[in-house]
Design an enzyme around this catalytic site. Sequence first.
Site, PDB file in Angstrom:
ATOM      1  N   GLU A 110       0.947  -1.410   0.143  1.00 28.78           N
ATOM      2  CA  GLU A 110       0.097  -0.103  -0.034  1.00 28.78           C
ATOM      3  C   GLU A 110       0.774   1.190   0.152  1.00 28.78           C
ATOM      4  O   GLU A 110       2.154   1.213   0.202  1.00 28.78           O
ATOM      5  CB  GLU A 110      -0.893   0.143   1.277  1.00 28.78           C
ATOM      6  CG  GLU A 110      -1.961  -0.927   1.418  1.00 28.78           C
ATOM      7  CD  GLU A 110      -2.568  -1.187   2.740  1.00 28.78           C
ATOM      8  OE1 GLU A 110      -2.676  -0.274   3.527  1.00 28.78           O
ATOM      9  OE2 GLU A 110      -2.788  -2.134   3.241  1.00 28.78           O
ATOM     10  N   LYS A 112       2.058   4.726   1.498  1.00 29.09           N
ATOM     11  CA  LYS A 112       2.102   5.116   2.917  1.00 29.09           C
ATOM     12  C   LYS A 112       1.815   6.581   2.897  1.00 29.09           C
ATOM     13  O   LYS A 112       2.367   7.608   2.517  1.00 29.09           O
ATOM     14  CB  LYS A 112       3.398   5.118   3.522  1.00 29.09           C
ATOM     15  CG  LYS A 112       3.714   5.556   5.127  1.00 29.09           C
ATOM     16  CD  LYS A 112       5.047   5.067   5.522  1.00 29.09           C
ATOM     17  CE  LYS A 112       4.849   5.386   7.132  1.00 29.09           C
ATOM     18  NZ  LYS A 112       5.045   6.444   7.673  1.00 29.09           N
ATOM     19  N   ASP A 114       0.859  10.531   4.120  1.00 26.83           N
ATOM     20  CA  ASP A 114       1.595  11.484   4.907  1.00 26.83           C
ATOM     21  C   ASP A 114       0.491  12.190   5.492  1.00 26.83           C
ATOM     22  O   ASP A 114       0.255  13.470   4.824  1.00 26.83           O
ATOM     23  CB  ASP A 114       2.759  11.941   4.363  1.00 26.83           C
ATOM     24  CG  ASP A 114       3.798  12.382   5.220  1.00 26.83           C
ATOM     25  OD1 ASP A 114       3.681  11.952   6.224  1.00 26.83           O
ATOM     26  OD2 ASP A 114       4.728  13.356   4.994  1.00 26.83           O
ATOM     27  N   TYR A 221      -7.150   2.180   5.592  1.00 24.70           N
ATOM     28  CA  TYR A 221      -6.135   0.904   5.361  1.00 24.70           C
ATOM     29  C   TYR A 221      -6.092  -0.387   6.364  1.00 24.70           C
ATOM     30  O   TYR A 221      -5.519  -0.998   6.003  1.00 24.70           O
ATOM     31  CB  TYR A 221      -4.698   1.581   5.197  1.00 24.70           C
ATOM     32  CG  TYR A 221      -4.024   2.311   6.428  1.00 24.70           C
ATOM     33  CD1 TYR A 221      -3.889   1.748   7.753  1.00 24.70           C
ATOM     34  CD2 TYR A 221      -3.875   3.941   6.410  1.00 24.70           C
ATOM     35  CE1 TYR A 221      -3.651   2.273   8.774  1.00 24.70           C
ATOM     36  CE2 TYR A 221      -3.514   4.458   7.668  1.00 24.70           C
ATOM     37  CZ  TYR A 221      -3.393   3.856   8.462  1.00 24.70           C
ATOM     38  OH  TYR A 221      -2.953   4.497   9.661  1.00 24.70           O
ATOM     39  N   LYS A 319      10.668   3.591   3.304  1.00 22.07           N
ATOM     40  CA  LYS A 319      10.506   5.020   2.726  1.00 22.07           C
ATOM     41  C   LYS A 319      11.327   5.470   1.547  1.00 22.07           C
ATOM     42  O   LYS A 319      12.319   5.018   1.175  1.00 22.07           O
ATOM     43  CB  LYS A 319      11.570   5.853   3.864  1.00 22.07           C
ATOM     44  CG  LYS A 319      10.898   5.666   5.365  1.00 22.07           C
ATOM     45  CD  LYS A 319       9.676   6.737   5.409  1.00 22.07           C
ATOM     46  CE  LYS A 319       8.935   6.793   6.673  1.00 22.07           C
ATOM     47  NZ  LYS A 319       8.989   7.914   7.497  1.00 22.07           N
ATOM     48  N   CYS A 413      14.235  47.824   4.894  1.00 24.32           N
ATOM     49  CA  CYS A 413      13.479  47.455   3.837  1.00 24.32           C
ATOM     50  C   CYS A 413      14.211  47.594   2.567  1.00 24.32           C
ATOM     51  O   CYS A 413      14.774  48.629   2.097  1.00 24.32           O
ATOM     52  CB  CYS A 413      12.250  48.325   3.844  1.00 24.32           C
ATOM     53  SG  CYS A 413      11.098  47.870   2.412  1.00 24.32           S
ATOM     54  N   CYS A 416      12.153  50.461   0.691  1.00 21.48           N
ATOM     55  CA  CYS A 416      11.937  51.984   1.138  1.00 21.48           C
ATOM     56  C   CYS A 416      13.003  52.530   2.122  1.00 21.48           C
ATOM     57  O   CYS A 416      12.924  53.484   2.824  1.00 21.48           O
ATOM     58  CB  CYS A 416      10.660  52.047   1.564  1.00 21.48           C
ATOM     59  SG  CYS A 416      10.100  51.533   3.038  1.00 21.48           S
ATOM     60  N   CYS A 431       8.387  45.584   7.484  1.00 24.04           N
ATOM     61  CA  CYS A 431       8.710  46.966   7.261  1.00 24.04           C
ATOM     62  C   CYS A 431       7.593  47.890   7.662  1.00 24.04           C
ATOM     63  O   CYS A 431       6.355  47.485   7.277  1.00 24.04           O
ATOM     64  CB  CYS A 431       8.813  47.133   5.601  1.00 24.04           C
ATOM     65  SG  CYS A 431       8.847  48.965   5.391  1.00 24.04           S
ATOM     66  N   CYS A 437       5.615  52.810   1.564  1.00 20.36           N
ATOM     67  CA  CYS A 437       6.358  51.607   0.949  1.00 20.36           C
ATOM     68  C   CYS A 437       5.738  51.067  -0.052  1.00 20.36           C
ATOM     69  O   CYS A 437       4.633  50.526  -0.015  1.00 20.36           O
ATOM     70  CB  CYS A 437       6.626  50.447   2.117  1.00 20.36           C
ATOM     71  SG  CYS A 437       7.587  49.381   1.695  1.00 20.36           S
TER      72      CYS A 437
END
Length: 675
Positions: A110, A112, A114, A221, A319, A413, A416, A431, A437
């Site tokens: 099957e 897996k 996540d 499952y 895995k 920033c 600006c 900022c 800005c």
Amino acid sequence: MDIQQQIKTLSEELRQHNYNYYVLDNPTISDYEFDIKLQQLQELEAKHPEFTEADSPTKRVGGEVTKNFETVVHEHRMYSLDNSYSKEDLLDWETRIKKLVDGDVQYTCELKYDGASISLTYENGSLLRAVTRGDGTQGDNVTANIKTIKSVPLKLKGNYPPKFAIRGEIVLPFEGFNKMNEERIEIGEEPYRNPRNTASGSLKLQDSSEVAKRPLECLLYSIILYDNFSPFGRNAEGKEGFTQFESLELARQMGFKVPGAAKLVNSIDEVLEFVDYWDVHRHDLPYETDGVVIKVNDLQQQEELGYTAKAPRWAIAYKFKAEQVSTRLNEITYQVGRTGAITPVANLEPVELAGTTVKRASLHNADQIEKLDIRVGDEVFVEKGGEIIPKIIAVDLTKRQMDSQPTQYITHCPECDTELVRQEGEAQHYCPNYNGCKPQIIGRIQHFISRKAMDIEGLGGETVALLVNEGLIYNYSDLYELTKEQVMPLERMAEKSAENLVNGIEASKQIPFERVLFALGIRYVGETVAKKLAIHYKNIDALSQATLLDLVNVDEIGIKIAESVVDFFLSEQNVHIIDRLKEFGVQLTLSEDVLANQTDKLKGQTFVVSGVFETVSRNELKKLIEDNGGKVSSSISSKTSYLVAGDKMGPSKREKAENLHIPIINEINFLQMLI
Ligand code: AMP
Ligand code: ZN
């Protein structure tokens, strides 16, 4: 047909459509038709609560609020899985198995998934409870939240065991995850990092109607029986029960969502073929998978193999190696968002990864850069999930240049040059130059005109940037002074499009207050919060006068939102902009229709009103119910559709409503029914 039969037929029909849509991914009617039918059922149920089924499809919208999740001991422990990473690991596993059982061994392979694991218990075909894995021995009762997930059947089909548990994984498919993030960015929240954590976080939300809004799915499952059950007849040795592979089929027949990828195989070589196939094709799946789970197929053999302290001996996870490439980090640039949030971006030497060319990766924030010690010039490992932007997961330190220096995060920033700030407990730098800005100014106006906000036809995001850059507008109130003559000379503007633009802006003066409030772009004030505030305060003046304390007393308004609202109105500039909007005739008061007009929105519904209310008096509330076509009754009976509960409501009323399964709502929930 009598009413009870009608409710039953409609429920059945809706259940089947839910199943077609969410389990089979194969809808047979349009969303619109579905909504109409659901509404019909809701109306019938409101009129005849006595016939409402406990697992009615109308219960999917949630509403139950859980403050503390009850701890439940698993009747059968939820084990973890041992991991393997290579063919050798799998062959070793097979050798161990063959020592412990006789005869041939078949395996079910099957995917897996996540996400977050869940155990569902069903009794007589109805969902009894849903419990998280927790520590494997005990978990949290999250039934109210799980019921909102449409692929979880509330009522089973076909032939089912009288009582059983079924285990699965709650996942958040990429598409829905990315959409949720777009919405979060829209209200100035940081996007969620990955679907898995978001899925497991969702299960623990206190308000189940919030969970209902998330596009979660439940993939199953494994079935755990309480009593003997042999739906496929006895097997060759005359034994009861079924195999793992058969149990997946059984789960499908009962109406659960079980992905079709599972395969029954006879050898580890075939297992490896399955692994190789899915290592490539998993990228086409709508949700995240991190490997394959291989299970001994025969339950008798499973029993002989048993468990270690932590995991079954009869199963193992393989895995996948995450698909990764390494490439050079050429530069770190910094983007400024609408709310002033700074996002560092890694500019990479272009590289092929999972079928696309990757040039940029998100670095999230300063902490992330520091934690991984990412430096310009480094070779970095990049991974791509189904999220929109790939991520850097590590630096290849063996390739680091001798003269490399740690990254100095910017202090000012990039747009600006204002010094950045970072609030305690926040990961992001900001900022603070709210009014000066450029990307913030442009972003705010773009948000203002967007579809869910003022929905200004004939004006797009790029034109907004152009208008700001040309010095024609400085904030969203300036839009209302734009003339056709001013706009026409702009790039790609013709007379017709200029006219459309000006007309579109004019038309937006009719957009109702709650949407204007959302359009203002107050941080953390999304669509739902804007609606709540609009109903509570009724106009912008009252809202602008509200203190922190007033605000946090509004249902579901937390301190973060309250502070942000107060800050917004503390700015003289904002107050000035709002005055201008007012002058131009933008709606800054809740429409009379919502509160007073005669509608038939509540037709056929009976309300009982009890307790003390905040925004409206009890008499006003009753008048609202009647003005909108509903009935007010003084005592709770099976005919009551809703109990509207205020403060200091008597406990006996609540108890009675609970016993009769009558929904208890507060005044805000009620007022929302009218919008
Ligand atoms: P781990 O969390 O790494 O110990 O792996 C065990 C977890 O994998 C289980 O608790 C399940 O939540 C999850 N899982 C995902 N897909 C499957 C599957 N097809 N069979 C069994 N477990 C699965
Ligand atoms: Zn700036």
